[in-house]
Design an enzyme around this catalytic site. Sequence first.
Site, PDB file in Angstrom:
ATOM      1  CB  CYS A  86     -14.644  -1.867   2.942  1.00 18.21           C
ATOM      2  SG  CYS A  86     -16.354  -1.035   3.253  1.00 18.21           S
ATOM      3  CG  HIS A 176     -13.344   0.691  -0.379  1.00 17.64           C
ATOM      4  ND1 HIS A 176     -13.520  -0.247  -1.232  1.00 17.64           N
ATOM      5  CD2 HIS A 176     -14.407   1.154   0.420  1.00 17.64           C
ATOM      6  CE1 HIS A 176     -14.862  -0.671  -0.615  1.00 17.64           C
ATOM      7  NE2 HIS A 176     -15.379   0.343   0.423  1.00 17.64           N
ATOM      8  CD  GLU A 178     -10.647  -0.868  -2.972  1.00 19.78           C
ATOM      9  OE1 GLU A 178      -9.952  -0.723  -1.883  1.00 19.78           O
ATOM     10  OE2 GLU A 178     -11.615  -1.003  -2.903  1.00 19.78           O
TER      11      GLU A 178
HETATM   12  N1  GLN Z   1     -21.810  -1.989   3.894  1.00 18.52           N
HETATM   13  C1  GLN Z   1     -20.961  -3.037   3.377  1.00 18.52           C
HETATM   14  C2  GLN Z   1     -21.351  -4.349   4.189  1.00 18.52           C
HETATM   15  O1  GLN Z   1     -21.701  -4.086   5.321  1.00 18.52           O
HETATM   16  C3  GLN Z   1     -19.650  -2.807   3.218  1.00 18.52           C
HETATM   17  C4  GLN Z   1     -19.305  -1.877   2.355  1.00 18.52           C
HETATM   18  C5  GLN Z   1     -18.144  -1.769   1.325  1.00 18.52           C
HETATM   19  O2  GLN Z   1     -17.396  -2.939   1.349  1.00 18.52           O
HETATM   20  N2  GLN Z   1     -17.842  -0.730   0.886  1.00 18.52           N
HETATM   21  O3  GLN Z   1     -20.930  -5.447   3.884  1.00 18.52           O
END
Ligand code: GLN
Length: 205
Positions: A86, A176, A178
Amino acid sequence: MSLTAGVVAVQGDVSEHAAAIERAATDHGREVTVREIRESGLVPECDLLAMPGGESTTISRLIHSDGIASEIRDHVAAGKPLLATCAGLIVASSDAGDDRVDELGVIDVRVERNAFGRQKDSFEAPLAIAGLDDPYPAVFIRAPAIDAVGEADVLATWDGRPVAVRDGPVVGTSFHPELTPDSRIHGLAFFENEAAAVPALEDVQ
Ligand code: GLN
């Protein structure tokens, strides 16, 4: 006997990643000791690394401010595995499309932050992932999409857009892995990636 894993711990789901790494190691007959990376000097001792989600602008600022960033680049250059999830994927990319993110450039993709729309800010999707036999329950939270792919392999797409990629020893996911008990993505990234060098059982002291 034990591998050393690092979880970049400036933000994000650190204990969840640590638990997933431990489960994946057990599934692959390996032992692992997980360390939280909050300062420079620890990454060089790690055989494998995870960079969790969170807020990419914040993670970028913190890892660059104390030298962790260049150690992560060196880790990847040495062919050791990194799983970036992410916001971690955004930071690891070669183009985050946001000046506030100083990309590590270890996954050759361009990403679009928060790409999956407001009404779908968080959702779970059964993803077909190259290398896994059954769909993976992927949890997306304000997730980035990958909108251009250079020298990287696409492992999964959702809604027509790549959401999991591999660039040599690095695996990046928009979601994610995890956050579910299913640790197959950690297994894929750390123990089943032929492009990544993890010390063999007999070589670990
Ligand atoms: N929206 C976050 C970003 O742009 C990422 C979100 C997340 O890691 N769940 O950094």
